[in-house]
Design an enzyme around this catalytic site. Sequence first.
Site, PDB file in Angstrom:
ATOM      1  N   ASN A 145       7.814 -13.418  10.696  1.00  0.00           N
ATOM      2  CA  ASN A 145       7.914 -12.487   9.742  1.00  0.00           C
ATOM      3  C   ASN A 145       8.695 -11.096   9.745  1.00  0.00           C
ATOM      4  OD1 ASN A 145       7.512 -12.124   6.591  1.00  0.00           O
ATOM      5  ND2 ASN A 145       6.237 -10.445   7.027  1.00  0.00           N
ATOM      6  N   THR A 172       4.942   1.797  14.459  1.00  0.00           N
ATOM      7  CA  THR A 172       3.489   2.409  14.317  1.00  0.00           C
ATOM      8  C   THR A 172       3.476   2.984  15.872  1.00  0.00           C
ATOM      9  OG1 THR A 172       1.300   1.579  14.915  1.00  0.00           O
ATOM     10  CG2 THR A 172       3.102  -0.068  14.847  1.00  0.00           C
ATOM     11  N   GLN A 200       4.253   5.634  13.059  1.00  0.00           N
ATOM     12  CA  GLN A 200       3.405   6.027  11.832  1.00  0.00           C
ATOM     13  C   GLN A 200       1.891   5.830  12.565  1.00  0.00           C
ATOM     14  OE1 GLN A 200       3.401   6.326   7.220  1.00  0.00           O
ATOM     15  NE2 GLN A 200       2.824   4.427   7.809  1.00  0.00           N
ATOM     16  N   ARG A 258     -12.655   0.742   5.763  1.00  0.00           N
ATOM     17  CA  ARG A 258     -13.937  -0.144   5.852  1.00  0.00           C
ATOM     18  C   ARG A 258     -15.256   0.761   5.696  1.00  0.00           C
ATOM     19  NH1 ARG A 258     -14.363  -1.939  10.899  1.00  0.00           N
ATOM     20  NH2 ARG A 258     -12.307  -1.480  11.511  1.00  0.00           N
ATOM     21  N   LYS A 315       6.486  -4.902  16.128  1.00  0.00           N
ATOM     22  CA  LYS A 315       7.073  -3.632  15.891  1.00  0.00           C
ATOM     23  C   LYS A 315       7.965  -3.156  16.960  1.00  0.00           C
ATOM     24  CE  LYS A 315       5.685  -2.052  12.320  1.00  0.00           C
ATOM     25  NZ  LYS A 315       6.321  -2.501  10.985  1.00  0.00           N
ATOM     26  N   VAL A 318      -2.639   5.581   8.071  1.00  0.00           N
ATOM     27  CA  VAL A 318      -2.568   6.178   6.676  1.00  0.00           C
ATOM     28  C   VAL A 318      -3.760   5.848   5.865  1.00  0.00           C
ATOM     29  CG1 VAL A 318      -1.241   6.544   4.439  1.00  0.00           C
ATOM     30  CG2 VAL A 318       0.171   5.920   6.465  1.00  0.00           C
ATOM     31  N   TYR A 363       0.782  -1.019   0.060  1.00  0.00           N
ATOM     32  CA  TYR A 363      -0.060  -0.070   0.127  1.00  0.00           C
ATOM     33  C   TYR A 363       0.842   1.293   0.068  1.00  0.00           C
ATOM     34  CZ  TYR A 363      -2.922   3.513   1.999  1.00  0.00           C
ATOM     35  OH  TYR A 363      -3.353   4.910   2.186  1.00  0.00           O
ATOM     36  N   SER A 380      -1.624  -5.463  20.463  1.00  0.00           N
ATOM     37  CA  SER A 380      -1.879  -6.760  19.758  1.00  0.00           C
ATOM     38  C   SER A 380      -0.336  -7.252  19.429  1.00  0.00           C
ATOM     39  CB  SER A 380      -2.446  -6.422  18.398  1.00  0.00           C
ATOM     40  OG  SER A 380      -1.290  -5.804  17.484  1.00  0.00           O
ATOM     41  N   ALA A 394     -10.061   1.144   9.865  1.00  0.00           N
ATOM     42  CA  ALA A 394     -11.592   1.698   9.847  1.00  0.00           C
ATOM     43  C   ALA A 394     -11.980   2.618   8.907  1.00  0.00           C
ATOM     44  CB  ALA A 394     -11.507   2.402  11.466  1.00  0.00           C
ATOM     45  N   GLU A 400      -9.358  -3.198  24.116  1.00  0.00           N
ATOM     46  CA  GLU A 400      -8.554  -1.817  24.254  1.00  0.00           C
ATOM     47  C   GLU A 400      -9.582  -0.677  25.103  1.00  0.00           C
ATOM     48  OE1 GLU A 400      -8.718  -0.462  20.175  1.00  0.00           O
ATOM     49  OE2 GLU A 400     -11.029  -0.696  19.842  1.00  0.00           O
ATOM     50  N   TYR A 409       0.760  -8.212  16.709  1.00  0.00           N
ATOM     51  CA  TYR A 409       1.507  -7.333  15.486  1.00  0.00           C
ATOM     52  C   TYR A 409       2.046  -6.047  16.179  1.00  0.00           C
ATOM     53  CZ  TYR A 409       1.665  -3.421  12.514  1.00  0.00           C
ATOM     54  OH  TYR A 409       1.788  -2.172  11.937  1.00  0.00           O
ATOM     55  N   HIS A 410       1.483  -5.649  16.866  1.00  0.00           N
ATOM     56  CA  HIS A 410       2.075  -4.181  17.436  1.00  0.00           C
ATOM     57  C   HIS A 410       3.442  -4.631  18.471  1.00  0.00           C
ATOM     58  CE1 HIS A 410      -1.665  -2.416  16.401  1.00  0.00           C
ATOM     59  NE2 HIS A 410      -0.864  -1.528  16.018  1.00  0.00           N
ATOM     60  N   THR A 437     -19.562   0.294  10.547  1.00  0.00           N
ATOM     61  CA  THR A 437     -19.516  -0.506  11.558  1.00  0.00           C
ATOM     62  C   THR A 437     -18.363  -0.029  12.779  1.00  0.00           C
ATOM     63  OG1 THR A 437     -18.489  -2.238  10.664  1.00  0.00           O
ATOM     64  CG2 THR A 437     -20.805  -2.614  11.080  1.00  0.00           C
TER      65      THR A 437
HETATM   66  N1  LIG Z   1      -0.794   1.725   6.191  1.00  0.00           N
HETATM   67  C1  LIG Z   1      -0.630   2.185   7.537  1.00  0.00           C
HETATM   68  O1  LIG Z   1      -1.819   3.001   7.745  1.00  0.00           O
HETATM   69  C2  LIG Z   1       0.647   2.003   8.476  1.00  0.00           C
HETATM   70  C3  LIG Z   1       0.476   2.728   9.494  1.00  0.00           C
HETATM   71  C4  LIG Z   1       1.523   2.379  10.475  1.00  0.00           C
HETATM   72  C5  LIG Z   1       2.744   1.701  10.148  1.00  0.00           C
HETATM   73  N2  LIG Z   1       2.806   1.079   8.983  1.00  0.00           N
HETATM   74  C6  LIG Z   1       3.666   0.201   8.666  1.00  0.00           C
HETATM   75  O2  LIG Z   1       4.416   0.446   7.309  1.00  0.00           O
HETATM   76  C7  LIG Z   1       4.880  -0.574   6.811  1.00  0.00           C
HETATM   77  C8  LIG Z   1       4.148  -0.830   5.276  1.00  0.00           C
HETATM   78  O3  LIG Z   1       2.453  -1.078   5.429  1.00  0.00           O
HETATM   79  P1  LIG Z   1       1.696  -1.121   4.530  1.00  0.00           P
HETATM   80  O4  LIG Z   1       0.353  -0.653   4.777  1.00  0.00           O
HETATM   81  O5  LIG Z   1       2.165  -0.480   3.094  1.00  0.00           O
HETATM   82  O6  LIG Z   1       1.713  -2.666   4.248  1.00  0.00           O
HETATM   83  P2  LIG Z   1       1.574  -3.774   2.784  1.00  0.00           P
HETATM   84  O7  LIG Z   1       1.241  -5.071   3.514  1.00  0.00           O
HETATM   85  O8  LIG Z   1       0.577  -3.000   1.961  1.00  0.00           O
HETATM   86  O9  LIG Z   1       3.157  -3.779   2.489  1.00  0.00           O
HETATM   87  C9  LIG Z   1       4.035  -4.434   3.071  1.00  0.00           C
HETATM   88  C10 LIG Z   1       4.481  -5.119   2.011  1.00  0.00           C
HETATM   89  O10 LIG Z   1       5.695  -5.957   2.459  1.00  0.00           O
HETATM   90  C11 LIG Z   1       5.813  -7.195   1.789  1.00  0.00           C
HETATM   91  N3  LIG Z   1       6.397  -8.047   2.563  1.00  0.00           N
HETATM   92  C12 LIG Z   1       5.765  -8.677   3.823  1.00  0.00           C
HETATM   93  N4  LIG Z   1       6.583  -9.170   4.448  1.00  0.00           N
HETATM   94  C13 LIG Z   1       7.722  -9.677   3.512  1.00  0.00           C
HETATM   95  C14 LIG Z   1       9.158 -10.233   3.637  1.00  0.00           C
HETATM   96  N5  LIG Z   1       9.094 -11.088   4.787  1.00  0.00           N
HETATM   97  N6  LIG Z   1       9.926 -10.098   2.617  1.00  0.00           N
HETATM   98  C15 LIG Z   1       9.678  -9.429   1.608  1.00  0.00           C
HETATM   99  N7  LIG Z   1       8.537  -8.733   1.608  1.00  0.00           N
HETATM  100  C16 LIG Z   1       7.642  -8.621   2.471  1.00  0.00           C
HETATM  101  C17 LIG Z   1       4.328  -7.314   1.613  1.00  0.00           C
HETATM  102  O11 LIG Z   1       4.132  -8.464   0.520  1.00  0.00           O
HETATM  103  C18 LIG Z   1       3.749  -6.037   1.094  1.00  0.00           C
HETATM  104  O12 LIG Z   1       3.799  -5.828  -0.158  1.00  0.00           O
HETATM  105  C19 LIG Z   1       4.353  -1.772   7.639  1.00  0.00           C
HETATM  106  O13 LIG Z   1       5.643  -2.080   8.110  1.00  0.00           O
HETATM  107  C20 LIG Z   1       3.504  -1.181   8.446  1.00  0.00           C
HETATM  108  O14 LIG Z   1       3.438  -1.805   9.912  1.00  0.00           O
HETATM  109  C21 LIG Z   1       1.839   1.191   8.055  1.00  0.00           C
END
Ligand SMILES: NC(=O)c1ccc[n+]([C@@H]2O[C@H](COP(=O)([O-])OP(=O)(O)OC[C@H]3O[C@@H](n4cnc5c(N)ncnc54)[C@H](O)[C@@H]3O)[C@@H](O)[C@H]2O)c1
Length: 384
Positions: free
Chosen positions: A118, A144, A208, A241, A185, A211, A11, A179, A238, A328, A181-182, A253
């Site tokens: 991962n 994050t 961050q 969605r 990080k 977004v 993204y 979580s 959110a 939460e 996930y968090h 929702t």
């Molecule tokens: N989008 C948000 O709102 C947001 C907010 C805060 C933090 N972040 C952080 O920003 C980063 C990017 O977010 P995003 O929304 O673009 O996520 P995303 O899932 O769209 O992009 C992550 C990309 O990394 C790739 N990837 C994941 N694991 C991998 C691995 N082991 N090897 C190679 N590629 C891998 C995925 O295929 C994906 O294309 C993340 O670390 C996320 O935690 C995002």
Amino acid sequence: MNVLILGVDGYLGWPLAQWLAAAGHTVCGVDNFLRRKAVQEMGSISAIPIADWADRASAFEACYSRPITFYETSLLDYERLVAILGEMVPDAIVHLGEIPSAAYSMRDAEHAALTQHNNVIGSLNLLWAMRAACPDAHLLKLGTMGEYGTPNIAIPEGFFEVEFRGRKDILPFPRQAGSIYHLSKVHDSHNALFAAKTWGLRITDVMQGVVYGTRTDRTPPDERFATRLDFDECFGTAINRFVCQAVIDCPLTIYGSGSQTRGFLPLSDSLRCLELALLNPPNRGEYRVFNQFEYTYSISALADVVKQEATALGMPAQIEHLANPRSECEEHFYQPDREHLVRLGYEPHDHLTQVVRGMLEDVRVHRSRIEPYAQNMRPSIQWS
Ligand SMILES: NC(=O)c1ccc[n+]([C@@H]2O[C@H](COP(=O)([O-])OP(=O)(O)OC[C@H]3O[C@@H](n4cnc5c(N)ncnc54)[C@H](O)[C@@H]3O)[C@@H](O)[C@H]2O)c1
């Protein structure tokens, strides 16, 4: 500048490649398409159709008159990572290559382990690979705001001064992730601080906010440059969605009361801030933390804006409160700082209404594509 984007197909990664190329930087990328597979695994799709990588790469070359070098590999493959860094010798690495979903990590033991393995091992591999192959490069790592949780005091940028039994120190601000996930990080942040202190790496850790948005000031007018917009319970934020629910005439929702407050920023602002950080790298051995968001909003305030803008576009929306599947705090104090990026030139303005309207316009043309997936927007994963 020669910039390697890890997670370039995601993204943020795909528009960041465009953003940096438009500013004249050389961009290359790594991805293993894990996000595409995970959304498929959720039985869902991106609301906005996205091109496959081959089409993205040819659009990039045609638009910017140079190719984007791409490596399909996982950050879990350490040897390959070292070889890529050795071949490229990047000036900077933007690390976006992680699984970014709290709900996905809370599904079950398997998804919790998958997310932490991962994210934590991929990032750890990266730190070791940089030490081996490009110790002078700047690592811009995406963390994050969720790492901090919702403490009952203001949130500084990574560090704060503590006085304890008559002595003072500057220490990392406590992380209280909500979580698995968090927590991944948080572990990354500790490892990154260690690598900067021990090996002299230069690292910016970006806390961050969430977004939102479908386009940037630098998105070329070609659908192959579109970035993904997910709405399923794991990968849909959110706002995403709410926008998709409004478009298919389903209630927006809200989990619980909707008083939960977080930092948010438009996609353009996220990329602008990352570019500012790249243009102003830290010194060798410096680990710095930037809180990155435009403004804080409650979930109810977001739903109200989506409802208002959808109604203005002829899509009257209703709001429904669901039992909160997450553990939460719903009523809480929230006052994070965000001064570091402002000092580098970031000018936050309130773009929420305008960007939400653009999202609704971009998504509503895909209404019939989204409708069969309405059920995917309802929560089924329970935190506790
Ligand atoms: N989008 C948000 O709102 C947001 C907010 C805060 C933090 N972040 C952080 O920003 C980063 C990017 O977010 P995003 O929304 O673009 O996520 P995303 O899932 O769209 O992009 C992550 C990309 O990394 C790739 N990837 C994941 N694991 C991998 C691995 N082991 N090897 C190679 N590629 C891998 C995925 O295929 C994906 O294309 C993340 O670390 C996320 O935690 C995002």
